[in-house]
Design an enzyme around this catalytic site. Structure first.
Site, PDB file in Angstrom:
ATOM      1  N   ARG A   1       0.875  -0.880  -0.260  1.00 15.22           N
ATOM      2  CA  ARG A   1       0.168   0.507   0.014  1.00 15.22           C
ATOM      3  C   ARG A   1       1.094   1.126  -0.386  1.00 15.22           C
ATOM      4  NH1 ARG A   1      -4.172  -1.942   4.828  1.00 15.22           N
ATOM      5  NH2 ARG A   1      -3.411  -3.674   4.572  1.00 15.22           N
TER       6      ARG A   1
ATOM      7  N   GLU B   1       2.233  -8.289  15.030  1.00 16.99           N
ATOM      8  CA  GLU B   1       1.403  -7.929  16.340  1.00 16.99           C
ATOM      9  C   GLU B   1       1.673 -10.159  15.568  1.00 16.99           C
ATOM     10  OE1 GLU B   1      -2.805  -7.261  15.980  1.00 16.99           O
ATOM     11  OE2 GLU B   1      -2.806  -7.272  18.122  1.00 16.99           O
TER      12      GLU B   1
HETATM   13  O1  LIG Z   1       2.607  -2.091  11.584  1.00 21.28           O
HETATM   14  P1  LIG Z   1       2.055  -2.857  11.264  1.00 21.28           P
HETATM   15  O2  LIG Z   1       2.011  -3.786  12.353  1.00 21.28           O
HETATM   16  O3  LIG Z   1       3.512  -3.883  11.037  1.00 21.28           O
HETATM   17  O4  LIG Z   1       1.102  -3.684  10.103  1.00 21.28           O
HETATM   18  C1  LIG Z   1       0.555  -2.006   9.382  1.00 21.28           C
HETATM   19  C2  LIG Z   1       1.431  -2.718   7.902  1.00 21.28           C
HETATM   20  O5  LIG Z   1      -0.042  -3.656   7.394  1.00 21.28           O
HETATM   21  C3  LIG Z   1      -0.719  -3.743   6.630  1.00 21.28           C
HETATM   22  O6  LIG Z   1       0.338  -4.065   5.544  1.00 21.28           O
HETATM   23  P2  LIG Z   1       0.314  -5.471   4.855  1.00 21.28           P
HETATM   24  O7  LIG Z   1       1.109  -6.032   5.331  1.00 21.28           O
HETATM   25  O8  LIG Z   1      -0.675  -5.963   5.276  1.00 21.28           O
HETATM   26  O9  LIG Z   1       0.016  -6.096   3.467  1.00 21.28           O
HETATM   27  P3  LIG Z   1       0.191  -5.223   2.005  1.00 21.28           P
HETATM   28  O10 LIG Z   1       0.441  -3.472   2.101  1.00 21.28           O
HETATM   29  O11 LIG Z   1       0.719  -5.761   1.244  1.00 21.28           O
HETATM   30  O12 LIG Z   1      -1.442  -4.431   2.397  1.00 21.28           O
HETATM   31  C4  LIG Z   1      -0.550  -2.029   6.046  1.00 21.28           C
HETATM   32  O13 LIG Z   1       0.017  -1.533   4.406  1.00 21.28           O
HETATM   33  C5  LIG Z   1       0.691  -1.751   6.943  1.00 21.28           C
HETATM   34  O14 LIG Z   1       2.031  -1.937   5.604  1.00 21.28           O
HETATM   35  N1  LIG Z   2      -7.199  -2.234  10.966  1.00 22.52           N
HETATM   36  C1  LIG Z   2      -6.294  -1.964   9.691  1.00 22.52           C
HETATM   37  N2  LIG Z   2      -6.688  -1.735   8.629  1.00 22.52           N
HETATM   38  C2  LIG Z   2      -6.020  -1.731   7.446  1.00 22.52           C
HETATM   39  N3  LIG Z   2      -4.946  -2.132   7.217  1.00 22.52           N
HETATM   40  C3  LIG Z   2      -4.066  -2.421   8.869  1.00 22.52           C
HETATM   41  N4  LIG Z   2      -3.027  -3.056   8.645  1.00 22.52           N
HETATM   42  C4  LIG Z   2      -2.998  -2.898  10.170  1.00 22.52           C
HETATM   43  N5  LIG Z   2      -3.704  -3.488  10.603  1.00 22.52           N
HETATM   44  C5  LIG Z   2      -4.533  -2.892   9.940  1.00 22.52           C
HETATM   45 MG   LIG Z   3       1.272  -2.625   4.015  1.00 26.87          MG
END
Ligand SMILES: O=P(O)(O)OC[C@H]1O[C@H](OP(=O)(O)OP(=O)(O)O)[C@H](O)[C@@H]1O
Ligand SMILES: Nc1ncnc2[nH]cnc12
Ligand SMILES: [Mg+2]
Length: 188
Positions: A70, A107
């Site tokens: 993202r 987490e």
């Molecule tokens: O602070 P954290 O606990 O590390 O969580 C935050 C991360 O989690 C989500 O990414 P995700 O790994 O779900 O994948 P994506 O960006 O590919 O959707 C979000 O986009 C952040 O990058």
């Molecule tokens: N609550 C949340 N919503 C969207 N992205 C996330 N990544 C980690 N926690 C999230």
């Molecule tokens: Mg991410």
């Protein structure tokens, strides 16, 4: 509040009104913050970039580092607006050539990220950007990769923050979140 802060607050208010919250996604107890609606309207996307640009102001930035996936949605656009380079942090096995790899705790369990070796010159000023700061594990991992390349982290920028997870405490550098996030965990 300075006029710049006021301008950022006004942009943030409009952007916040366009977020969507989805309860119990991807698992029970998680209130998912969906920021994708911002990208469906060019004026909102422009406002997102403008707000970050206003916040960065005249700080020197050589590179914006965006986190897969993202962080790729707006990181390159912000880099262009700041006249900076863009460098991706990717999930393992996606980047060609020599890479630095880090493992970090989230987490539940651990995860890995990679960055190409030498992609950031020593001492370059770096902003690390992503959509959400949750536990801070992903951002921490990205920060370690920047340090392995001897970059100088100016600040971490996020669209949203899950305050109750206290991710910012892990980062050791300034953290800016554009939109106020979730102060508490969803209870159900
Ligand atoms: O602070 P954290 O606990 O590390 O969580 C935050 C991360 O989690 C989500 O990414 P995700 O790994 O779900 O994948 P994506 O960006 O590919 O959707 C979000 O986009 C952040 O990058
Ligand atoms: N609550 C949340 N919503 C969207 N992205 C996330 N990544 C980690 N926690 C999230
Ligand atoms: Mg991410």
């Amino acid at each position: 509040m300075s006029s710049t802060q006021q301008e950022i607050a006004e942009l943030a208010k409009e952007l916040k009104a366009n977020l969507k919250q989805i309860p119990d996604f991807p698992s029970p107890g998680i209130l998912f913050e969906d920021f994708l609606p911002i990208f469906t309207k060019p004026d909102l996307f422009q406002k997102l970039v403008n707000a970050f640009k206003l916040h960065v102001g005249d700080q020197k930035v050589d590179y914006v580092v965006g986190l897969e996936s993202r962080g790729f949605l707006f990181g390159p656009t912000l880099a262009l607006a700041l006249n900076a380079g863009f460098v991706p942090v990717r999930k393992p096995g996606k980047l060609p050539g020599d890479v630095h790899q880090v493992e970090f705790q989230k987490e539940y369990g651990s995860d890995k990220f990679e960055m190409q070796k030498g992609v950031i010159p020593e001492g370059a000023k770096v902003l690390i950007v992503d959509d959400i700061l949750a536990t801070g594990g992903s951002a921490y991992g990205a920060g370690e990769l920047v340090k392995l390349n001897k970059g100088d982290i100016v600040e971490y920028l996020f669209v949203l923050e899950l305050d109750f997870l206290k991710g910012r405490d892990r980062l050791g550098k300034p953290v800016f979140t554009l939109l106020s996030g979730q102060p508490e965990k969803l209870s159900n």
